[in-house]
Design a protein around this motif. Structure first.
Motif, PDB file in Angstrom:
ATOM      1  N   SER A  46       0.840  -1.189   0.000  1.00  0.00           N
ATOM      2  CA  SER A  46       0.000   0.000   0.000  1.00  0.00           C
ATOM      3  C   SER A  46       0.886   1.253   0.000  1.00  0.00           C
ATOM      4  N   PRO A  47       0.321   2.435  -0.265  1.00  0.00           N
ATOM      5  CA  PRO A  47       1.142   3.650  -0.373  1.00  0.00           C
ATOM      6  C   PRO A  47       2.027   3.911   0.839  1.00  0.00           C
ATOM      7  N   GLN A  48       1.514   3.681   2.059  1.00  0.00           N
ATOM      8  CA  GLN A  48       2.331   3.887   3.254  1.00  0.00           C
ATOM      9  C   GLN A  48       3.015   2.600   3.729  1.00  0.00           C
ATOM     10  N   LYS A  49       2.908   1.543   2.914  1.00  0.00           N
ATOM     11  CA  LYS A  49       3.623   0.270   3.116  1.00  0.00           C
ATOM     12  C   LYS A  49       3.095  -0.572   4.278  1.00  0.00           C
ATOM     13  N   ALA A  50       1.937  -0.218   4.864  1.00  0.00           N
ATOM     14  CA  ALA A  50       1.452  -0.958   6.027  1.00  0.00           C
ATOM     15  C   ALA A  50       0.724  -2.243   5.654  1.00  0.00           C
ATOM     16  N   ARG A  51       0.329  -2.372   4.418  1.00  0.00           N
ATOM     17  CA  ARG A  51      -0.442  -3.543   4.007  1.00  0.00           C
ATOM     18  C   ARG A  51       0.092  -4.078   2.690  1.00  0.00           C
ATOM     19  N   VAL A  52      -0.037  -5.369   2.518  1.00  0.00           N
ATOM     20  CA  VAL A  52       0.314  -6.016   1.257  1.00  0.00           C
ATOM     21  C   VAL A  52      -0.893  -6.800   0.790  1.00  0.00           C
ATOM     22  N   ARG A  53      -1.407  -6.396  -0.365  1.00  0.00           N
ATOM     23  CA  ARG A  53      -2.587  -7.061  -0.924  1.00  0.00           C
ATOM     24  C   ARG A  53      -2.129  -7.984  -2.048  1.00  0.00           C
ATOM     25  N   CYS A  54      -1.857  -9.224  -1.693  1.00  0.00           N
ATOM     26  CA  CYS A  54      -1.380 -10.190  -2.679  1.00  0.00           C
ATOM     27  C   CYS A  54      -2.456 -10.448  -3.730  1.00  0.00           C
ATOM     28  N   PRO A  55      -2.059 -10.819  -4.943  1.00  0.00           N
ATOM     29  CA  PRO A  55      -3.050 -11.095  -5.990  1.00  0.00           C
ATOM     30  C   PRO A  55      -4.042 -12.159  -5.548  1.00  0.00           C
TER      31      PRO A  55
END
Length: 673
Positions: A46-55
């Motif tokens: 995410s823009p602030q790097k707090a989340r990763v939304r895997c495919p």
């Protein structure tokens, strides 16, 4: 929060991921292997790097934010181990920034405090471990940011209820991570959780994944959670708690002599139980042994331990279909598969596999790294009974096999009867899960006995059972009692292979039927693809060394006579790629069992997406008591690179050398001498 564009690494048509292109030889090559896992995640931060939304847009039992917290925290296992061992990664700052934003209540990407039994608690474990071993994370935070981490990681989890399972270790590590950095934590909660976790201990090194009354000892008891985290705790807290650390190491020493039986010479582990979508995490116990620097029990050596880990990682390098087009791990095993997924497997869930990289936290001077790889099978017994999990292990016939007493998950789980109730699990022939619940093709009863009281539409198998591990004539035998219907009682005996018939194991059932039931006794599932063109297997051709007996018929013309044989003649399938499996009725012709090939629905098996299952079928009348004696045949190809040449013609060499039925069993069944 807006989604990131799904740009970055794209797997080419030939399916060769960078993960498969690393020549694994030493510590630095394993470091590089980890980087090939982490790199494809970059576009999904995410823009602030707090989340990763895997495919993948699949839902799980928890909220989307928690799913994306999984996406950032699970790969942290690998990164933390890399950093702990002095390695470097270009994206380390992504995780530091993500932790900063995710624990900040004023950030639009705040992770949110957990509720009772919240998935966020699981992800606190890798974060706690990372804080403990990678000081760069804590050192990069301001005082206010550290207070945010303390509030999210410590206070919130200590105030909430958790499942009475391995999850309690996650709270231990949340507190331990803060403790190691001088943050606010609860020693009282930490001690209480460890004392409660000790009640899960059953002996011989084994802990159950839950309290008394639950029989579930799978990879969670060893590599996924309990033993793994016990060893990490012994390493990190050993100086302050030497007695506790010594006890945890002692348990690992005992368990190691059992767990070494789960990995074959080719590097494959035996798929068994839930969450096997965590893939190479299956081997993390061994890296944790090196990390905690335990004294290996004889006859194991560090060369053997290194060999188990390295061969296992190399085998996964050959599984080219487990990646998304963007290069991320998918939900599944050898290929994407939602049928075998648990209701907690989000797109980021598979990155629990990063536990395998605990070996990177082991100093390069440790004998784990300096030893030459060795084969543990040169010193292990070929057959061993494991009292606590209720297994008989075998390494006769070219594969690791686990005969199971029939464990059971303590809560409803998709395909639980296949994950815990099968009679046999193999490193060469993975278990199958049902992609549907209508007819044998959908139930895919590999290594299971199914019973139907409605003419074959719906089938019930072993799930809950009362089991004992016995010795008969100095040989181990598993006996289980189970009831698929209230008025149908089944007693099952499982006998491992012998030196005289290495490719066979025996499965014996006594069925006492209070209603009429159809029965289907399945062998292992095997690849159903011709070597030449990938189409379904034809009738057995000795010249090609491939095919089935009797003829494999499609799902819509099962009444065809050519599809059936007598039970004594049996059914087999031979694949050039996968070897041979089969099943024969050894009790004689009086029961009238017949043999056929079940064309299992696609994607039911964990490793092979198209399979067939040699199966014996019969009908037991109401009021009858019958004995079945099934011989199950399995002969996989030899390991690549060995002296043996892959030759389909030789896969049936043992098919006509039937296993002997022991005298004690003949007497119990009433068979003649």
């Amino acid at each position: 929060m807006s989604r990131q564009a799904t740009t970055g690494l794209v797997i080419p048509y030939d399916g060769i991921h960078p993960f498969a292109q690393v020549a694994l030889t030493d510590r630095s090559s394993v470091q590089e292997l980890l980087r090939t896992l982490l790199d494809p995640l970059e576009p999904f931060f995410s823009p602030q790097k707090a989340r990763v939304r895997c495919p993948g847009a699949t839902a799980v039992r928890f909220d989307q934010t928690a799913s994306e917290v999984e996406g950032i925290c699970r790969p942290l296992w690998g990164l933390a181990c890399l950093l702990a061992g002095g390695g470097e990664y270009r994206g380390t700052q992504w995780w530091i920034d993500g932790i900063r934003a995710g624990t900040d209540p004023e950030s639009p990407e705040y992770w949110g405090y957990p509720r009772d039994n919240d998935q966020r608690m699981v992800e606190m474990c890798p974060l706690g471990y990372a804080l403990a071993v990678a000081p760069v994370i804590w050192d990069s935070l301001t005082q206010r940011e550290r207070e945010n981490v303390e509030a999210w990681l410590g206070n919130s989890i200590n105030e909430k209820n958790m499942p009475n399972t391995n999850w309690l270790w996650f709270r231990v590590f949340a507190n331990l991570g803060l403790k190691k950095q001088g943050g606010k934590f609860s020693q009282e909660r930490l001690d209480a959780d460890i004392e409660h976790l000790n009640t899960f201990y059953r002996g011989d090194g084994w802990s159950n994944d839950g309290p008394e009354g639950i029989h579930q000892m799978d990879y969670y008891s060893s590599s996924f959670a309990i033993h793994f985290l016990q060893l990490l705790y012994a390493k990190l807290a050993g100086e302050d708690e030497p007695e506790r650390a010594a006890e945890l190491k002692k348990r690992a020493q005992m368990a190691a002599l059992d767990l070494a039986h789960y990995y074959d010479k080719e590097g494959r582990s035996i798929p068994f139980g839930r969450s096997v979508g965590y893939r190479f995490a299956m081997v993390s116990f061994w890296g944790a042994c090196a990390y905690a620097d335990i004294d290996l029990p004889a006859p194991l050596t560090w060369g053997m331990v290194k060999g188990i880990v390295m061969r296992h990682l190399r085998w996964w390098q050959t599984q080219h279909d487990m990646w998304s087009p963007a290069g991320t791990l998918t939900v599944g095993y050898s290929y994407p598969n939602m049928y075998m997924a648990e209701n907690y497997n989000s797109p980021g869930s598979p990155y629990w596999a990063c536990l395998a990289f605990i070996c990177l936290a082991v100093p390069e001077t440790h004998p784990f790294w300096t030893s030459e790889e060795e084969d543990q099978w040169s010193v292990l017994p070929s057959t061993k009974a494991l009292k606590q999990p209720g297994h008989i292990m075998s390494y006769l016939g070219g594969h690791c096999m686990l005969l199971s007493s029939g464990q059971a998950c303590s809560y409803p789980m998709k395909g639980t009867h296949a994950k815990y109730g099968c009679f046999a699990y193999s490193s060469a022939y993975a278990y199958s899960v049902p992609p549907g619940l209508f007819t044998l093709e959908q139930y895919a009863l590999a290594s299971q006995l199914g019973l139907s009281d409605d003419g074959g539409e719906y089938w019930k198998t072993r799930r809950l059972s009362e089991s004992t591990l016995e010795m008969r004539d100095d040989n181990p035998v598993l006996v289980s009692l189970w009831s698929p219907f209230p008025d149908v009682r089944v007693t099952t005996y499982l006998l491992p292979p012998t030196e005289a018939a290495t490719n066979w194991h025996l499965r014996v059932h006594n069925i006492v039927a209070g209603r009429e039931v159809m029965t289907a006794d399945g062998s292992f599932a095997i690849s159903n693809q011709r070597a030449a063109d990938g189409r379904y297997l034809d009738l057995w051709d000795a010249e090609k060394g491939e095919g089935t007996q009797p003829k494999l018929i499609g799902n819509y013309d099962l009444s065809t006579p050519e599809a059936w044989a007598t039970g004594a003649k049996g059914a087999f399938a031979v694949s050039v790629k996968a070897g041979a499996v089969g099943i024969r009725a050894l009790e004689g012709e009086e029961t009238g069992r017949t043999a056929t090939l079940v064309n299992a629905d696609p994607n039911s098996n964990l490793v092979e997406s198209r399979t067939t299952i040699p199966t014996l079928q019969h009908t037991v009348k109401k009021g009858e008591s019958v004995w079945y004696v099934s011989g199950i045949y399995a002969k996989p190809p030899p390991p690549p690179g060995g002296d043996s040449k892959v030759d389909g013609k030789s896969y049936l060499d043992g098919w006509d050398t039937l296993p002997e039925i022991p005298c004690w069993l003949r007497e119990e069944i009433g068979l003649g001498a």
